[in-house]
Design a protein around this motif. Sequence first.
Motif, PDB file in Angstrom:
ATOM      1  N   GLU A  67     -17.777 -22.329  52.652  1.00  0.00           N
ATOM      2  CA  GLU A  67     -19.030 -21.743  53.118  1.00  0.00           C
ATOM      3  C   GLU A  67     -19.004 -21.463  54.628  1.00  0.00           C
ATOM      4  OE1 GLU A  67     -23.693 -23.010  53.107  1.00  0.00           O
ATOM      5  OE2 GLU A  67     -22.252 -24.337  52.151  1.00  0.00           O
ATOM      6  N   ARG A  68     -19.310 -20.243  55.022  1.00  0.00           N
ATOM      7  CA  ARG A  68     -19.360 -19.843  56.425  1.00  0.00           C
ATOM      8  C   ARG A  68     -18.094 -20.215  57.197  1.00  0.00           C
ATOM      9  NH1 ARG A  68     -22.328 -22.820  58.951  1.00  0.00           N
ATOM     10  NH2 ARG A  68     -22.753 -24.310  57.319  1.00  0.00           N
ATOM     11  N   THR A  72     -17.135 -12.975  58.135  1.00  0.00           N
ATOM     12  CA  THR A  72     -17.637 -12.232  56.973  1.00  0.00           C
ATOM     13  C   THR A  72     -16.743 -11.044  56.620  1.00  0.00           C
ATOM     14  OG1 THR A  72     -19.088 -11.017  58.433  1.00  0.00           O
ATOM     15  CG2 THR A  72     -20.079 -12.812  57.178  1.00  0.00           C
ATOM     16  N   GLN A  75     -14.288 -12.534  54.333  1.00  0.00           N
ATOM     17  CA  GLN A  75     -14.983 -13.022  53.151  1.00  0.00           C
ATOM     18  C   GLN A  75     -15.287 -11.914  52.159  1.00  0.00           C
ATOM     19  OE1 GLN A  75     -17.303 -16.035  54.253  1.00  0.00           O
ATOM     20  NE2 GLN A  75     -17.615 -16.722  52.179  1.00  0.00           N
ATOM     21  N   HIS A  76     -15.784 -10.782  52.688  1.00  0.00           N
ATOM     22  CA  HIS A  76     -16.229  -9.738  51.784  1.00  0.00           C
ATOM     23  C   HIS A  76     -15.090  -8.996  51.106  1.00  0.00           C
ATOM     24  CE1 HIS A  76     -20.331  -9.928  53.822  1.00  0.00           C
ATOM     25  NE2 HIS A  76     -20.339 -10.559  52.678  1.00  0.00           N
ATOM     26  N   ASP A  80     -16.075 -13.657  47.189  1.00  0.00           N
ATOM     27  CA  ASP A  80     -17.424 -13.124  47.252  1.00  0.00           C
ATOM     28  C   ASP A  80     -18.431 -14.083  46.689  1.00  0.00           C
ATOM     29  OD1 ASP A  80     -18.860 -11.012  48.442  1.00  0.00           O
ATOM     30  OD2 ASP A  80     -17.399  -9.618  47.626  1.00  0.00           O
ATOM     31  N   GLU A  81     -19.676 -13.804  47.003  1.00  0.00           N
ATOM     32  CA  GLU A  81     -20.764 -14.662  46.542  1.00  0.00           C
ATOM     33  C   GLU A  81     -20.627 -14.932  45.050  1.00  0.00           C
ATOM     34  OE1 GLU A  81     -23.755 -12.118  48.702  1.00  0.00           O
ATOM     35  OE2 GLU A  81     -21.759 -12.390  49.564  1.00  0.00           O
ATOM     36  N   GLY A  82     -20.746 -16.212  44.698  1.00  0.00           N
ATOM     37  CA  GLY A  82     -20.722 -16.563  43.284  1.00  0.00           C
ATOM     38  C   GLY A  82     -19.331 -16.695  42.700  1.00  0.00           C
ATOM     39  N   ALA A  86     -16.223 -19.708  46.235  1.00  0.00           N
ATOM     40  CA  ALA A  86     -17.462 -20.053  46.921  1.00  0.00           C
ATOM     41  C   ALA A  86     -18.132 -21.284  46.307  1.00  0.00           C
ATOM     42  CB  ALA A  86     -18.417 -18.859  46.888  1.00  0.00           C
TER      43      ALA A  86
END
Length: 411
Positions: A67-68, A72, A75-76, A80-82, A86
Amino acid sequence: TRGSIPRSPAFDDTLAFVRSGYLYGTRRFRTLGADAFEARLGGRKAVVVHGREAASVFYEGDRFSRERAMPTSVQHLLQDEGSVQALEGLAHHHRKSMFMRMLDEPHVLRLVDEFDLQWARVRAEHAGHTVPLYDLGNLVLTRAALAWAGVPAGTVDDRELAGRLAAMVDAAATIGAPNWIARSRRRRAEAWAAALVADVRAGTVEAGEHTAIRMIADGSDHHGAPLPEEVAAVEVLNVLRPIVAVSRFLVFAVHALHTHPAWEPVLAEDAAAATRFANEVRRFYPFFPVIAGTARRDFDWHGRNFEPGERVILDLYATNHDPRNWAEPRRFLPERFERWDGDPNTLVPQGGGDAATGHRCPGEAATIALTARFARLAASRPFEVPEQDLRISLRHIPALPMDRMRVTMRA
Ligand code: HEM
């Protein structure tokens, strides 16, 4: 400074990292005479660490989340989210088990078979032509990954997808325009993957029972609820993209063979030697420079207390070249793996610790098998390596030989 970890001599190390690339950590560890140091990177504090013990602290015992932790821009493109990377705790464990099943031995053998078929096809398509092996590898691996994952042929433009998936990795360390272009290409790839998941779920696309697409489409979270379509789509890309990324190791394997031709007859004869060769390729050549994590709880290491939220960066490249664990680390010596003890925290190109319980890569067996297989194919000289710039700059992340390893395919 708290405890016994020294500080970097520079107020801010961002520029030093950009300038030194893969060797940033190695140089600091050497001048400071330490296996860890504190620095400011990207405007934030971090503790940069390397070595067997550091890898074990970083990967074992659930001390870190992602996390963080990464900028970004990285990260992207890479997670990715989910997505599985993560997640933490039970949710991570459950999702990770899906990846472990998807990438177990029978699945790896099937992937290597698909790779063989696609390599023969691409070889014939390019007979007599001189092309960068990196691009060929991306195409072969994309086709193999699609067939292996159960994506019906003809439902996607494989050349275009190969470009999109490779761009995500190539642009991960860039900022600004190249990153934004890759991100927009990623979004289009995600839309394609989401539609595919929807079709598989609706039964309008037939995906075989044990294929990756089927397993992801049928996947559920740790409470038993089906994965949301956009999460499933991200996980589809999370298996396809890194399979294509193995292309870098294919290039490095040919680079190693070309610069150490004595291995050619050995690999042709001996499959076990090819596996050792693949492991030395993964150890020796630069790929992921570092992995960043955020401490989830309090712990002590090196006489220092780490607090929740603190950022730690594990230098994978320095760990793979750590003279405490690797004799003559700057030499390419596959035979070193004849005597290797298999310590999970010394050979860490794909992370340390245990893949099933931590964030270590679930695709390691697949990566080794594909690289070893290709090293054997390349040892039978299906192509010539024309005169070219073979240098690999350690300042450019991710690294590749200057001319992307051009080869002239035999007719
Ligand atoms: C995780 C490297 C191939 C799927 C990782 C990590 C590294 C890595 C360093 C750990 C990240 C972390 O600690 O946060 C590589 C390299 C590869 C490769 C250098 C060579 C091409 C693959 C393959 C697959 C794969 C072939 C699947 C088909 C994943 C996934 C994760 C991961 C899903 C996230 C695991 C988690 O968070 O629990 N990889 N990988 N990788 N890799 Fe790979």
